[in-house]
Design an enzyme around this catalytic site. Structure first.
Site, mmCIF file in Angstrom:
data_model
loop_
_atom_site.group_PDB
_atom_site.id
_atom_site.type_symbol
_atom_site.label_atom_id
_atom_site.label_comp_id
_atom_site.label_asym_id
_atom_site.label_seq_id
_atom_site.Cartn_x
_atom_site.Cartn_y
_atom_site.Cartn_z
ATOM 1 C CD1 TRP A 171 -2.168 -2.255 1.655
ATOM 2 C CD2 TRP A 171 -3.019 -1.120 -0.079
ATOM 3 N NE1 TRP A 171 -3.196 -2.996 1.123
ATOM 4 C CE2 TRP A 171 -3.733 -2.340 0.067
ATOM 5 C CE3 TRP A 171 -3.373 -0.244 -1.106
ATOM 6 C CZ2 TRP A 171 -4.790 -2.677 -0.780
ATOM 7 C CZ3 TRP A 171 -4.420 -0.598 -1.950
ATOM 8 C CH2 TRP A 171 -5.110 -1.803 -1.781
ATOM 9 C CG ASP A 241 -3.175 4.039 4.151
ATOM 10 O OD1 ASP A 241 -4.163 3.884 4.890
ATOM 11 O OD2 ASP A 241 -3.002 3.417 3.082
ATOM 12 C CE LYS A 265 -8.377 -2.470 4.849
ATOM 13 N NZ LYS A 265 -8.060 -3.582 3.946
#
Length: 438
Positions: A171, A241, A265
């Site tokens: 990511w 992030d 999540k």
């Protein structure tokens, strides 16, 4: 004269039609559990049964509840991920008529007083959870964290500005590649050569002195690497992030210029992206910035410039309430540490049968990747675990193996059941392999 229509008259007109007597509206779906798992490693099948019970959190009373919590699986998916049963049942009870309004949240005007009360309370509760000061704006956006890969450089820097990236997994690597379109990013450390199993020592980082921000991914969902502390930029801002560990533990927001996270999540369904940004960073977007990526537009309109993901924001609000009811993020982190400790201990105590590649000091509390010593057994492991109502344990397609995501809403009982299964699987397959060699 018109003739009244009924299912029987329809059948007369078209004899190929059959009555919907098995419709879900007439017969609620039930599930059955196969508690016997079998491994075809010897001439005689061997059956095992998990020792742990599969009880989950006690659900609240909800008038529309039609199925027992025992019908639900333990969902170890990385996202969209499991949500608290208490929250789901609360949403179920309010689905048709939200608190006497005569409407579902899905039907409300996003500018009406009912939804305004929902989004305002969600923001207030999130500010309480993370102790977010008035120096920061909280935005509820769309497009996932991936859209923020572009929005961040577009809003914070000019096209020729230097920005630093620490790449600890897939990511943060994707964020770096997107930033190349709108700035001059530099990778100051990458864990790619070691298959993303570490985080660098902050003292060894060679940061660019003129970098406008330093970007990190606080928890790499795919590789299971998590920052336990955060670096300090020599100049500029820290941008993170936090999609996979957002609201899983306390965070000192004041250390960051910007935090962003996809909700799917830990705090809600997919469709909501949360951005926490210092107010003095807003209003300097590049001229080419699309209106929907301009933080000033959203901040000036309190996340209501266009129709936001209303129902997703409502669900996030219910999760925030639940986290506060648990005692806040200090208590939530204690629960997450306990779950992770149990699972990692089972992996490390298996004499190499299970292996976690991540350096112990930076193992994620949220995403636990592991492999089997004999990789040919991994498909069997996933299949048999599913028979025990434990699903989504397959590792990401880019790395293989297994991955157990144990976010806030995964109850301790789910981790205990997984560990019991892992031990039984090891004992049974080891016995089967030994028997086949005799």
């Amino acid at each position: 004269m018109a003739m009244a229509t009924s299912p029987h008259t329809l059948l007369l007109k078209n004899p190929n039609l059959t009555p919907l007597k098995n419709s879900i509206f007439n017969n609620p779906i039930t599930t059955t559990t196969n508690t016997n798992t079998r491994f075809n490693l010897t001439t005689k099948p061997i059956s095992i049964k998990c020792a742990a019970t599969s009880q989950t959190q006690t659900p609240i009373q909800a008038p529309l509840q039609t199925q027992s919590h025992q019908d639900r699986v333990f969902n170890f998916a990385a996202g969209p991920a499991t949500l608290p049963e208490k929250v789901l049942l609360k949403a179920q009870s309010e689905l048709y008529n939200w608190r006497g309004s005569g409407m579902s949240v899905m039907e409300m005007s996003h500018r009406g007083k009912e939804f305004l009360s929902i989004i305002q309370k969600a923001e207030s509760d999130l500010r309480t959870l993370l102790n977010i000061s008035d120096d920061y704006s909280v935005l509820f956006l769309q497009g996932g964290a991936t859209t923020q890969f572009a929005a961040i450089p577009l809003n914070l820097v000019n096209p020729n500005d230097t920005v630093d990236f620490i790449v600890t997994g897939s990511w943060s690597d994707k964020a770096f590649k997107e930033a190349q379109k709108y700035s001059k990013p530099s990778i100051i450390w990458s864990g790619k050569s070691e298959k993303y199993t570490k985080i660098p020592s902050f003292h060894d980082l060679e940061q660019n002195p003129d970098a406008k921000f330093l970007h990190i991914c606080a928890n790499e969902t795919i590789h299971g690497v998590e920052y336990k502390d955060y670096p300090s930029p020599k100049n500029g801002l820290l941008v993170a992030d936090m999609s996979s560990n957002f609201c899983s533990k306390p965070v000192d927001v004041s250390k960051f210029g910007l935090i962003y996270a996809g909700a799917q999540k830990n705090v809600g369904p997919s469709g909501v992206t949360i951005v926490i940004i210092k107010k003095d960073l807003i209003g300097n977007a590049q001229e080419i910035t699309p209106v929907m990526l301009d933080y000033k537009i959203h901040a000036d309109n309190n996340s209501l410039y266009n129709t936001p993901p209303c129902y997703g924001i409502y669900m996030c609000g219910l999760v925030f309430e639940d986290l506060l009811d648990q005692g806040g993020l200090v208590e939530v982190e204690k629960k997450n540490k306990k779950k992770a400790e149990i699972l990692y201990n089972a992996i490390d105590g298996s004499n190499g049968f299970y292996r976690c590649p991540v350096e112990k000091s930076v193992r994620s509390l949220m995403n636990v990747p592991f492999t089997l010593e004999k990789s040919e057994l991994e498909a069997e492991f996933i299949k048999e675990a599913a028979k025990e109502n434990m699903v989504q344990l397959k590792g990401h397609r880019s790395v293989g193996g297994m991955r157990a995501s144990i976010y806030n809403a995964m109850p301790l009982a789910g981790v205990e059941k997984l560990v019991a299964f892992m031990k039984d699987f090891q004992a049974t397959t080891s016995f089967g392999i030994s028997a086949s060699l005799q």
